[in-house]
Motif scaffolding. Sequence first.
Motif, mmCIF file in Angstrom:
data_model
loop_
_atom_site.group_PDB
_atom_site.id
_atom_site.type_symbol
_atom_site.label_atom_id
_atom_site.label_comp_id
_atom_site.label_asym_id
_atom_site.label_seq_id
_atom_site.Cartn_x
_atom_site.Cartn_y
_atom_site.Cartn_z
ATOM 1 N N LEU A 53 0.805 -1.226 0.000
ATOM 2 C CA LEU A 53 0.000 0.000 0.000
ATOM 3 C C LEU A 53 0.837 1.276 0.000
ATOM 4 C CD1 LEU A 53 -2.704 -1.121 2.589
ATOM 5 C CD2 LEU A 53 -3.201 -0.342 0.248
ATOM 6 N N ALA A 54 2.037 1.200 0.567
ATOM 7 C CA ALA A 54 2.782 2.428 0.875
ATOM 8 C C ALA A 54 2.994 3.317 -0.348
ATOM 9 C CB ALA A 54 4.122 2.067 1.519
ATOM 10 N N GLN A 55 3.585 2.769 -1.392
ATOM 11 C CA GLN A 55 3.935 3.620 -2.535
ATOM 12 C C GLN A 55 2.719 4.098 -3.328
ATOM 13 O OE1 GLN A 55 7.095 1.530 -4.594
ATOM 14 N NE2 GLN A 55 8.617 2.661 -3.407
ATOM 15 N N PRO A 56 1.748 3.230 -3.656
ATOM 16 C CA PRO A 56 0.586 3.734 -4.402
ATOM 17 C C PRO A 56 -0.190 4.813 -3.644
ATOM 18 C CG PRO A 56 0.645 1.336 -4.454
ATOM 19 C CD PRO A 56 1.719 1.766 -3.504
ATOM 20 N N LEU A 57 -0.341 4.654 -2.326
ATOM 21 C CA LEU A 57 -1.079 5.663 -1.559
ATOM 22 C C LEU A 57 -0.343 6.997 -1.557
ATOM 23 C CD1 LEU A 57 -2.414 3.709 1.552
ATOM 24 C CD2 LEU A 57 -3.784 4.941 -0.151
ATOM 25 N N ALA A 58 0.981 6.943 -1.401
ATOM 26 C CA ALA A 58 1.760 8.182 -1.402
ATOM 27 C C ALA A 58 1.685 8.852 -2.770
ATOM 28 C CB ALA A 58 3.208 7.888 -1.025
ATOM 29 N N LEU A 59 1.727 8.027 -3.810
ATOM 30 C CA LEU A 59 1.642 8.540 -5.181
ATOM 31 C C LEU A 59 0.283 9.204 -5.416
ATOM 32 C CD1 LEU A 59 3.365 8.493 -7.772
ATOM 33 C CD2 LEU A 59 2.144 6.396 -8.435
ATOM 34 N N ALA A 302 -6.259 -1.000 -7.893
ATOM 35 C CA ALA A 302 -6.640 -2.273 -7.273
ATOM 36 C C ALA A 302 -5.979 -2.427 -5.908
ATOM 37 C CB ALA A 302 -6.249 -3.432 -8.192
ATOM 38 N N ILE A 303 -4.725 -2.003 -5.828
ATOM 39 C CA ILE A 303 -4.006 -2.139 -4.550
ATOM 40 C C ILE A 303 -4.614 -1.235 -3.477
ATOM 41 C CG2 ILE A 303 -1.800 -1.705 -3.384
ATOM 42 C CD1 ILE A 303 -0.424 -2.525 -6.051
ATOM 43 N N VAL A 304 -4.767 0.054 -3.781
ATOM 44 C CA VAL A 304 -5.226 0.969 -2.724
ATOM 45 C C VAL A 304 -6.650 0.637 -2.302
ATOM 46 C CG1 VAL A 304 -3.667 2.835 -3.430
ATOM 47 C CG2 VAL A 304 -6.034 2.821 -4.278
ATOM 48 N N THR A 416 12.037 10.428 -4.110
ATOM 49 C CA THR A 416 11.925 9.385 -3.087
ATOM 50 C C THR A 416 10.454 9.089 -2.843
ATOM 51 O OG1 THR A 416 13.883 10.238 -1.944
ATOM 52 C CG2 THR A 416 12.442 8.798 -0.670
ATOM 53 N N ASN A 417 10.112 7.818 -2.803
ATOM 54 C CA ASN A 417 8.777 7.408 -2.350
ATOM 55 C C ASN A 417 8.961 6.074 -1.648
ATOM 56 O OD1 ASN A 417 6.160 6.726 -1.868
ATOM 57 N ND2 ASN A 417 5.528 6.580 -4.017
ATOM 58 N N GLN A 418 9.057 6.136 -0.323
ATOM 59 C CA GLN A 418 9.382 4.921 0.419
ATOM 60 C C GLN A 418 8.646 4.857 1.751
ATOM 61 O OE1 GLN A 418 13.740 6.342 1.260
ATOM 62 N NE2 GLN A 418 13.125 5.169 3.069
#
Lengths: 451, 451
Positions: A53-59, A302-304, A416-418
Amino acid sequence: MKQYPEADISSAVDLALACALLQRTQTGDLTHCPLMLSPAIITNLLITQLESLAQPLALLIHRVANDLDFLVEQLQFTAASDEYTGFLLSLAQEQRRQDSLRFSLTRSDYFMTQTDGLRQVEFNTIAASYIGLSEKITEFHKIWGNLQKETWDLLPNQPIAAVADAFVTVMKEYNVLNACVLFVVQANERNVFDQRLLEIALIERGIKVVRASLEAIGEQGEVRQGHLLLNGEIAAITYFRAGYRPDELESKIARQGRQLIARSTTVSVPDLPTHLAGTKKIQQVLTNPQLLKLFLDEEDIAIVRTAFAQIYTLDVQIKFEGKMMLAKEAAILQPEQFVLKPQREGGGFNLYGEDLRQCLQNLPAEAGNAYILMERLYPPVSPGWGLRDGKLWQGQVVHEIGQYGILIAHGDRILTNQAAGYLVRTKLGEMNEGGISAGYGHLNSLVKSNT
Amino acid sequence: MKQYPEADISSAVDLALACALLQRTQTGDLTHCPLMLSPAIITNLLITQLESLAQPLALLIHRVANDLDFLVEQLQFTAASDEYTGFLLSLAQEQRRQDSLRFSLTRSDYFMTQTDGLRQVEFNTIAASYIGLSEKITEFHKIWGNLQKETWDLLPNQPIAAVADAFVTVMKEYNVLNACVLFVVQANERNVFDQRLLEIALIERGIKVVRASLEAIGEQGEVRQGHLLLNGEIAAITYFRAGYRPDELESKIARQGRQLIARSTTVSVPDLPTHLAGTKKIQQVLTNPQLLKLFLDEEDIAIVRTAFAQIYTLDVQIKFEGKMMLAKEAAILQPEQFVLKPQREGGGFNLYGEDLRQCLQNLPAEAGNAYILMERLYPPVSPGWGLRDGKLWQGQVVHEIGQYGILIAHGDRILTNQAAGYLVRTKLGEMNEGGISAGYGHLNSLVKSNT
């Protein structure tokens, strides 16, 4: 239930304090943070979901924040009924710099559900707290587990260095000699040691931290050649650990402080669009898959959506118990199935049960835009034991899991997206809410389940 | 003098607390340790002397402790006039195990002098404190120096890991499965976090720590097959952080606890001969070069004597102001040139100036054996600024430097003899003793001078 001898409780308190798990009381004295002696158990499946979830949500939040027209459109009614959101939105509209440097420190909060994996409670884009203490509580659990001869497989948790390194990256991008980092703080902050732990990591990296309230910035700050200056020092980064509650922006001088920050080139953590993208209203809007397509590709959508809870405006028609009705009517009918939340950022102002029903029954129509309704999540309860004010308690508990995220971007270019560690806050389950420590989040860690 | 803005003082307090520089107040509340914001400066010459002293001094005390007949002979009069020393000496005489495992954690304390290098104040063989906090204060000074943009070249100081590793070595030598380390502690210990920091390092190395008072050991302890057991757990090592003051051994049950430890095979830190070798009387005796030859070779004698101060029994003839007289008479004549100390271990019971004179004038002849006279050292004063109870003070200060030592031996075979970090306690100079913080040691670090 587990029994601890008195000496173990005393050890737990001392060891927690020696791990810097400190906070101030309302009178300014020192005490240990409320904390659990029993970590939360997490399955591999949920760890995988959390990581995915981390990267798609931040994006998603980054792209929403980049689309100011979208924010204005979606928040216009909220802004009309909520003066605080209105102030921030109009300030955001002044600043349409597409090339600006963005540095976001976020925390996405979830409940574990019985059957449906993690469900997002909220996405914090401002003042995401416990970056310091969440690392320390996991250090404590490592020590405590050893002492108790537990075979806990603790999920590693080291947000401090990751976040501090991100500050270094952004300082280099800002590229001004002898600039400092400005922490915007509240007077009489009880959670000051959480902030100091990050400050120490910054000092160790050669970065000076200056702490000031919005009022002090309003009084003593100035913008010179675009830079934000406080007492002659350039703030390369302005990190908000305050300013997320409407009452903090009530005074004229605090608003001046907020405006100075927005009107300078200081890298504001968060910037105004990111702050606004974290409102409940935007969270609700983004549950609409059609709108999600504006920002994410199919895969990320789909992920988020695996973690999205049902969220409604009060005036939307929903199917409830076999009938179509307004969400507001459904909530009045069955308040225990909903939470009523203000549309702006920040927890702690939510209404449940009979309070929710009475609020909705008495709410003037024009005030409806200031709230959203969210399906109420009932995470599974399990036995737990915690420490507060030096006393042990035992009970049925629920865990809220937060995942920290670091995003650095220059316009559309993402540097950075982590993900960067996690926070667990454990509370007594709802049925026990009248009991000891009700409502108090106790710091906790995650232990991987064997299954 | 240096001026600090109010915000810096507040930062210093918070950062110190976040570094675990904690202690309890008399009422059990938490506060920061008194500490200096200005480190002590040390020349390369003194660092060289400090390093050269560590091993020969530890060897000297080890060999003295191995010669029980010598201890009995030298301490017989002290034992007759000081009941506490008498109790320990007779207990030591019960135990003549030549093959026993010795584990000593010592601290040799020095004053810097104007012209003569370091002068030893005392050699602590029991409950040498601040192993934990001395490491933390140097961590703090690293952070504080960075924050203040100081170019301090701090002398590295990491006793915790070295001492904890030594515990691991001794646990392996003792070689009993599932044994623990017993910390002998005082009730209501204010300096508990110093002990907890070492405990954490032991837990991290898989060693369980049990804390108990001498009274609790007397009540609940037992010796079985030679092992010391407390509540069913074998104490492989018994580490004294208590039991060094006569009043702690006044009760019958505390004495029983002390006896149980001595009569078991637990590795007592220190063992009784080492404890007794740290008395002021032995320190005084060893200023005699002829007696030193019993224990050290010429080279080591030359080294240790660089740091020895003049120490006398009350009844010895000395040359003073051109005349031969009793040391006692000289001290009554010029009390400011002497310190009167009890012959047993431990600071804090010393007499100076007019108090010293009156004590000597009224002392019955048979009580003279309980004291020694030491030349009074007047270390150089320098400006310093410290923090106590959250308040900044400034004044002329003196520094006392302690060096930790680890010695592990099996009979005459020495497994480890190493220095392990340092402690600096800074106080207001004598002339200011009536002022703020007089008598309070403030934790400090060493910075190498450029010269």
